[in-house]
Each structure stands twice: as C-alpha cells, then as structure tokens.
Enzyme design. Structure first.
Site, PDB file in Angstrom:
ATOM      1  N   SER A  84      -4.472   0.340  10.193  1.00 39.81           N
ATOM      2  CA  SER A  84      -5.293  -0.525   9.338  1.00 39.81           C
ATOM      3  C   SER A  84      -4.438  -1.332   8.382  1.00 39.81           C
ATOM      4  O   SER A  84      -4.896  -2.352   7.854  1.00 39.81           O
ATOM      5  CB  SER A  84      -6.316   0.304   8.555  1.00 39.81           C
ATOM      6  N   ASN A 139      -5.109   3.957   2.507  1.00 39.10           N
ATOM      7  CA  ASN A 139      -4.407   2.704   2.222  1.00 39.10           C
ATOM      8  C   ASN A 139      -5.341   1.538   1.959  1.00 39.10           C
ATOM      9  O   ASN A 139      -4.969   0.588   1.256  1.00 39.10           O
ATOM     10  CB  ASN A 139      -3.464   2.338   3.367  1.00 39.10           C
ATOM     11  N   CYS A 142       0.819  -1.218   0.000  1.00 40.47           N
ATOM     12  CA  CYS A 142       0.000   0.000   0.000  1.00 40.47           C
ATOM     13  C   CYS A 142       0.848   1.262   0.000  1.00 40.47           C
ATOM     14  O   CYS A 142       0.505   2.259  -0.666  1.00 40.47           O
ATOM     15  CB  CYS A 142      -0.960  -0.003   1.188  1.00 40.47           C
ATOM     16  N   HIS A 199      -2.301   6.336   4.922  1.00 41.34           N
ATOM     17  CA  HIS A 199      -0.841   6.341   4.997  1.00 41.34           C
ATOM     18  C   HIS A 199      -0.308   7.673   4.483  1.00 41.34           C
ATOM     19  O   HIS A 199      -0.786   8.208   3.472  1.00 41.34           O
ATOM     20  CB  HIS A 199      -0.250   5.231   4.122  1.00 41.34           C
TER      21      HIS A 199
END
Length: 347
Positions: A160, A315, A130, A242
C-alpha cells in the site's frame, strides 16, 4: 469565519484515509471539499456517513479554504503547493516534495510538535516518509533519556506504500499464480507475490535507494542531525502495515526492562511484548489502529550500549493520514487554525 478544509488527492488510498480520520477524530471542519484530478470530477468519496463529489484540482478556488491536506504525489505538490499557499491556505503535504526544504518544517507531533510553527515561512508543512514516521516515534523517548548515536534498521514495507496500483498488483499476481498465469511486474521491479524485493524507489550512486536515503535524512531533520542511520528498505507481500527491525546504539546504558517501561509510558506507542506468551504485533494486527506498536525489546549484545526491537504501524494511518491530521490538530491547539462552533456541512 468558518474553517474549511480541502483534501487534494481524495480518491487515492491516503486521501480516503484522510477523510475517514477527519470524521473519526471529529476534526472541527465546517466545510470539507474533496479535490482530485480532472478525470475524477464527479466521483464520490465517503466522509463519515456523508458523500462528497470530487472537484477538479485545476479549477478549484483555494481562497475558499483555510487548510489543505495534500496527498497527490511529489510532482503535483511541487506545482500546486506554492500556489495554494499563496492563496492563503496552509498546506500539509504527504509527498516527498518539501521534506528536505530548509524553510518547510518536517513534523511528527509526538517528536517535534514545536516545529509546526515554522509553517509561516512557506505556508507549507511536510509529512515524513511513512517508514520514518513510525521509527522516530519509537526512537524519541529513548533518545531523550540517554541519547542515540547510531540506528541500523531493516524495513518490511507493505504494497500500500506504492498506492492502490501496488495493492492491485499483489492481488492480481497472487490470484494469477494459482491458475498458472505468469505474473508480469508493472508497479514493482520484480514479482511481489510470494516474494520480497530489496528495492524501494530508485538506486543512488552510493548503492542505497532513495527510500533508504529518505529515512536517514528525515530522521536527522526531525529528531537529531547527529544520529547516524543506515537502512535497508524491503517491499514485502503484505497489503497494509509497515514493519521494522531496529538496532540502536546508545550514548549511555539502558536495560531492556528500562526501555520497555519508558516506551510503555510514551505518547503514540503501544508496547506489546511478552516472549513467554509469544506476544508481539504483526502488520495484520495493526491495521486500522492509531498506535506505533513496539515488540521484542531486547539487549543487543554486540555493542556496549545497544538495544533491538520490532516496530509495526499502519502506514496509511500513522505513516500518512493520521500524522497529517495530528499536525493540523497542533495548529488548532496553538491557535493558528480557529474554527467556529457550528454544525458541520460539506461541499
């Protein structure tokens, strides 16, 4: 023949997001199956305004489907992706299991869409890490324009990325601290509530973590093997989204204004950048959005041709589920997948 899709790992964070995005983007599936481990048999997951009951991975007949979106972890993928591919379905896998396999394309459609046609070697296409996905989307237009020789990136990765258990650990530790309960790390190496952890995945012999290695090697495979990259990957107490602080060295001159103009016009990117108005994007603001957001584009005065910028993305969306579905859309556009025009049903 109708087009049929299975989502493997349907009860996980990314699996649920895959089902959401399939519905949101009106992906032309005639049948959609939710597939998970035996312990999830009969569990229900949402697909738009419909509800799907989970099938057992061990007993599911993959000859029934044309495409499998897989997000069940590397161990499961290593075991099952070849079996599914042999049954005739194309597998788009979200784990790290196949990313560096020379016969498996690693694809971010805004960056290397043509690579999807390499699916034929194994019937498998890999989705990148990601943090890599959002990075290469940001690097691509600049690399095409003047060339990038070196990237230095520090990531600020949400919990996450470690799945539902990671999100639960942050929530439980945060609540616990307010009632004087001692947080006990289980998912992460140290307490994550009100803290940052400079380790994602295991350490390697050279002192880098596996996550940092992934970013380097995946960027080289997707974008250009000549690019040098060094990463420091950090877990932060954010639920979703992110962030990355990126410094790049260029092969030729490019001003910050030129970079902003280029990024503003590039696919998959949303430029939000006005220091005078304190306009920039935080991970909280990107949740639920499709874009890779770029802010704080500026000249790096420490190198001859250098730029620095801030990069943020959801993400669970671009970093995982959306990218996988964009790959599937590329297969549709190229005639590899051929849906019939008929009403959607679910199984």
């Amino acid at each position: 023949m109708a087009m049929r899709i299975a989502v493997v790992g349907a009860t996980g964070n990314v699996g649920r997001e895959l089902l959401n995005i399939l519905d949101e983007r009106l992906f032309p599936a005639d049948e959609v199956f939710a597939v998970a481990s035996r312990r999830s048999i009969g569990k229900e997951v949402s697909y738009g305004d419909r509800t799907l009951k989970c099938h057992d991975l061990g007993n599911f007949d993959f000859t029934r489907v044309d495409l499998v979106l897989m997000s069940a972890g590397g161990t499961i993928s290593k075991q099952w992706a070849p079996k599914i591919a042999a049954a005739g379905a194309i597998v788009i896998d979200n784990s790290s299991a196949w990313r560096m396999d020379k016969d498996v394309p690693l694809v971010v459609p805004e960056v290397n869409a043509d690579a999807v046609m390499g699916y034929a070697a194994r019937n498998i296409i890999a989705n990148p890490n990601c943090s890599t996905a959002q990075l290469v989307v940001a690097l691509k237009p600049i690399h095409d324009a003047v060339g990038i020789t070196r990237v230095v990136v520090a990531t600020y990765q949400s919990v996450s990325g470690a799945g539902k258990d990671g999100m639960d650990e942050l929530w439980n530790q945060t609540k616990g601290i307010f009632v004087n309960d001692e947080p006990t790390p289980q998912v992460f190496q140290k307490e994550i509530a009100f803290n940052v952890i400079p380790q994602i995945d295991v350490f390697m012999e050279d002192g880098f973590t596996k996550e940092e290695w992934k970013m380097r090697e995946e960027t080289k495979k997707i974008l250009d093997p000549s690019i040098e990259l060094v990463a420091t990957c950090v877990r932060v107490p954010v639920f979703v989204g992110h962030s990355e602080a990126v410094h790049i060295e260029l092969a030729g001159p490019m001003s910050a204004a030129e970079a902003k103009k280029l990024l503003r016009e590039s696919p998959g990117i949303m430029l939000v950048d006005d220091p005078k108005e304190e306009l920039y994007i935080t991970p909280k603001e990107c949740v639920g959005d499709w874009a890779t957001f770029i802010s704080r584009v500026r000249k790096d005065p420490t190198v001859e041709n250098g730029l620095a910028f801030w990069c943020v993305s959801d993400n669970l969306r671009k970093g995982a589920a959306l990218n996988a579905i964009q790959i599937a859309e590329e297969l549709l556009n190229r005639g590899v997948l051929k849906p019939e025009k008929q009403a959607v049903t679910t199984g």
